[in-house]
Design an enzyme around this catalytic site. Sequence first.
Site, PDB file in Angstrom:
ATOM      1  N   GLU A  14      -3.185  -5.423  -8.335  1.00  0.00           N
ATOM      2  CA  GLU A  14      -4.271  -4.628  -7.779  1.00  0.00           C
ATOM      3  C   GLU A  14      -4.926  -3.791  -8.875  1.00  0.00           C
ATOM      4  O   GLU A  14      -4.251  -3.012  -9.541  1.00  0.00           O
ATOM      5  CB  GLU A  14      -3.742  -3.724  -6.671  1.00  0.00           C
ATOM      6  CG  GLU A  14      -3.218  -4.506  -5.473  1.00  0.00           C
ATOM      7  CD  GLU A  14      -2.771  -3.644  -4.305  1.00  0.00           C
ATOM      8  OE1 GLU A  14      -2.758  -2.398  -4.450  1.00  0.00           O
ATOM      9  OE2 GLU A  14      -2.455  -4.196  -3.251  1.00  0.00           O
ATOM     10  N   HIS A  54      -6.975  -2.215  -0.612  1.00  0.00           N
ATOM     11  CA  HIS A  54      -5.797  -1.431  -0.225  1.00  0.00           C
ATOM     12  C   HIS A  54      -6.201  -0.137   0.499  1.00  0.00           C
ATOM     13  O   HIS A  54      -5.958   0.973   0.035  1.00  0.00           O
ATOM     14  CB  HIS A  54      -4.939  -1.101  -1.446  1.00  0.00           C
ATOM     15  CG  HIS A  54      -3.495  -0.858  -1.092  1.00  0.00           C
ATOM     16  ND1 HIS A  54      -2.454  -1.146  -1.949  1.00  0.00           N
ATOM     17  CD2 HIS A  54      -2.910  -0.343   0.018  1.00  0.00           C
ATOM     18  CE1 HIS A  54      -1.301  -0.836  -1.384  1.00  0.00           C
ATOM     19  NE2 HIS A  54      -1.561  -0.328  -0.186  1.00  0.00           N
ATOM     20  N   ARG A  77       2.480  -5.180   1.855  1.00  0.00           N
ATOM     21  CA  ARG A  77       2.641  -5.184   0.397  1.00  0.00           C
ATOM     22  C   ARG A  77       2.221  -6.541  -0.145  1.00  0.00           C
ATOM     23  O   ARG A  77       2.532  -7.585   0.433  1.00  0.00           O
ATOM     24  CB  ARG A  77       4.104  -4.911   0.001  1.00  0.00           C
ATOM     25  CG  ARG A  77       4.569  -3.481   0.250  1.00  0.00           C
ATOM     26  CD  ARG A  77       3.930  -2.512  -0.732  1.00  0.00           C
ATOM     27  NE  ARG A  77       4.445  -1.159  -0.600  1.00  0.00           N
ATOM     28  CZ  ARG A  77       3.900  -0.205   0.143  1.00  0.00           C
ATOM     29  NH1 ARG A  77       2.817  -0.479   0.867  1.00  0.00           N
ATOM     30  NH2 ARG A  77       4.418   1.017   0.182  1.00  0.00           N
TER      31      ARG A  77
END
Length: 356
Positions: free
Chosen positions: A265, A283, A236
């Site tokens: 993000e 990601h 994370r």
Amino acid sequence: MAPIPIRTVLISDSVDPRCRAVLEENGIRVTEKQNMKNDELIAEIKDYDGLVVRSATKVTADIIYAANNLKIIGRAGTGVDNVDVDAATRKGVIVMNTPSGNTISAAELTCALLMSLSRNVPQAAMSMKQGNWDRKKFMGAELYGKVLGIVGLGRIGKEVASRMQSFGMRTIGYDPITPPDVSASWGVEQMSLEQLWPQCDYITVHTPLMPSTVGLLNDETFAKCKKGVKVVNCARGGIIDEAALLRALESGQCGGAGLDVFVEEPPKDRSLVDHPNVISCPHLGASTKEAQARCGEDIALQIIDMVKGNSKSSTTLPIPHLKNTFLELCLCEGTSVISEKLRLMEEEVFAKIQIL
């Protein structure tokens, strides 16, 4: 446990088609609507019994309170940090996830970043595409004989350890939940973080994001590490303090970073992304066909189990006497049993990190 009546489900993110298929095969009416804004979801959710999300949808308290019939929120992925679990609990809504669905994919990406950091693979490939042939510039180092520190020894940490041991790495780690004798059976020696930091050539983090793990790697901890230590974060954004990481890269205290996740993000501040010693991905930890199919099917099957009253689901519930803390419970034939791996750490336990 008693059956839970679920007749309609809204899927608000891109989830593998197997999710819808399983639900419809069991008589549940499914609607898919993606890319909704918060107010659009509030208007849409009112009459649904269930909501399935992945990562894009942020299930806020406003959304939960607007859902008159909502009984279940299912996240097709690991963790539930995009769901307001406290609000769901207050409204009596069950929150479910698929903690094992992404395990192999996330572990493999972690290993890929560790290997790429050791041999500068992405940088060398880009240089070749630019017409260069520069062998000296991309001199690497073997992983063999190096020390890998794994912070967080749950499903993913365990899989990373077994794979990197195949390269001849010594694996050490820290986890406030997994007993040292259990991790020792995987070849991971547990120790305190104060003992771990100075030994590592590489560090990878696999913890939940919670107040006690925000900025776990910071200026102070980087200073305790070997000069040139390389770090990986496929867990994370925020577990590694991004400003501190940039300072460590600039000073040479950190020799490189592999980042799949960011605080924001996509990141607007591209200082880390553009740094020559950083390998970054958008990601991708769970972005494999296998992981998405597994998560989509798993969350649908959990919902069906709830409907039939024979749940063996991974359900995240708050523990009343602990603030912002959760246990992952396995509901087996009506009996709540604490899962062998508590992947959403209790904050009181993980707070040990700050005092060791």
